[in-house]
Design an enzyme around this catalytic site. Sequence first.
Site, PDB file in Angstrom:
ATOM      1  N   CYS A 116      12.087  -0.211   5.243  1.00  0.00           N
ATOM      2  CA  CYS A 116      12.927  -1.353   5.626  1.00  0.00           C
ATOM      3  C   CYS A 116      13.034  -1.544   7.137  1.00  0.00           C
ATOM      4  O   CYS A 116      13.358  -2.639   7.603  1.00  0.00           O
ATOM      5  CB  CYS A 116      14.314  -1.205   5.015  1.00  0.00           C
ATOM      6  SG  CYS A 116      14.297  -1.071   3.216  1.00  0.00           S
ATOM      7  N   HIS A 253      19.223  -5.717   8.820  1.00  0.00           N
ATOM      8  CA  HIS A 253      18.465  -5.577   7.575  1.00  0.00           C
ATOM      9  C   HIS A 253      19.387  -5.943   6.414  1.00  0.00           C
ATOM     10  O   HIS A 253      20.543  -5.507   6.355  1.00  0.00           O
ATOM     11  CB  HIS A 253      17.969  -4.138   7.444  1.00  0.00           C
ATOM     12  CG  HIS A 253      17.448  -3.806   6.083  1.00  0.00           C
ATOM     13  ND1 HIS A 253      16.535  -4.606   5.427  1.00  0.00           N
ATOM     14  CD2 HIS A 253      17.713  -2.765   5.248  1.00  0.00           C
ATOM     15  CE1 HIS A 253      16.266  -4.061   4.243  1.00  0.00           C
ATOM     16  NE2 HIS A 253      16.963  -2.959   4.119  1.00  0.00           N
ATOM     17  N   ASN A 283      17.305  -7.398  -1.159  1.00  0.00           N
ATOM     18  CA  ASN A 283      16.699  -6.517  -0.148  1.00  0.00           C
ATOM     19  C   ASN A 283      15.181  -6.677  -0.235  1.00  0.00           C
ATOM     20  O   ASN A 283      14.561  -6.237  -1.197  1.00  0.00           O
ATOM     21  CB  ASN A 283      17.113  -5.072  -0.424  1.00  0.00           C
ATOM     22  CG  ASN A 283      16.545  -4.083   0.581  1.00  0.00           C
ATOM     23  OD1 ASN A 283      15.666  -4.402   1.362  1.00  0.00           O
ATOM     24  ND2 ASN A 283      17.057  -2.858   0.554  1.00  0.00           N
TER      25      ASN A 283
END
Length: 326
Positions: A116, A253, A283
Amino acid sequence: MTSSIRSVIRGVGSYLPAKTVTNEELAKTVDTSDEWIQQRVGIKERHIAAEGEFTSDLAAAAARAALDNAGFAVEDIDLIIVATTTPDYTFPSAATLVQMKLGMHHGFAFDIQAVCSGFVYAVATADSYIKNGMARRVLVIGAETFSRLLDWTDRTTCVLFGDGAGAVVMERVNLAEGEPERGVLTSALRSDGRHWDKLYVDGGPSTTGTTGHVHMQGPEVFRHAVGKITDVVYATLEQSGYTVDDLDWFVPHQANKRIIDGAGAKLGLPPEKVITTVDVHANTSAASVPLALSVAVADGRIKQGDLVMLEAMGGGFTWGASLIRW
């Protein structure tokens, strides 16, 4: 007159697969509910790549959008960096496939794997290549088909992730003394492999010879996330001489709304300065920061002259931040 080299973001672009999956649809196949998912992570829906639609396809589409937004042609690009955890193949890199799909037959291309945190790592890497003279213009892409790493019977992970891609074009600019500040000001990158098993995929070429599925110790990831996020944000601010109050926008994020809210609160940032897209994108791993960035630029919130903080944390653990004068 002295000048300083800066990596300026000239354009942004994004791509989301056409198919969306709502919480209600997931609730038909796993033991969950729209209310449970929204309360826990703040996600309403996610985009899922179609059969035959690969990470390099998403990345190439986002790259074309970023080039159009920047007013550049592929001939103007020297380097392509793709941040991804879900490349089409073990090799070659997704970046070389994007290079092919864009019709680019010069320069060089490679992938970055920091899960990520990948896009933030890629921005810092592109900035280094620009400043050392190896590239003038760089396509930096975060792209994922994370849905293909999921066990769709595991409600603790399958509700969290989605697919998508975002991209930016970064250009070397020589700022003369006295010119307004622009571009990447500073970045901070961190990792700590001791935490690898808190968020990982149980497969790979050297271990099982299979792709594997995502496994996560949710409470442990949450416990580490807010502290690590604020650590790198403060590190970049300290290096640049700015404070949290100077920030116009925080683009974190998009892992989970509770983590985003917790980090914002710990930093003392008002919610209206925090860009949040996790509700509609879920996500998307390395794609989440550029996707959120693209939304905020397109709707006019982020504009030239704004001070923007990018931040991400992912498996490894890896985490990082970049401070950018838009």
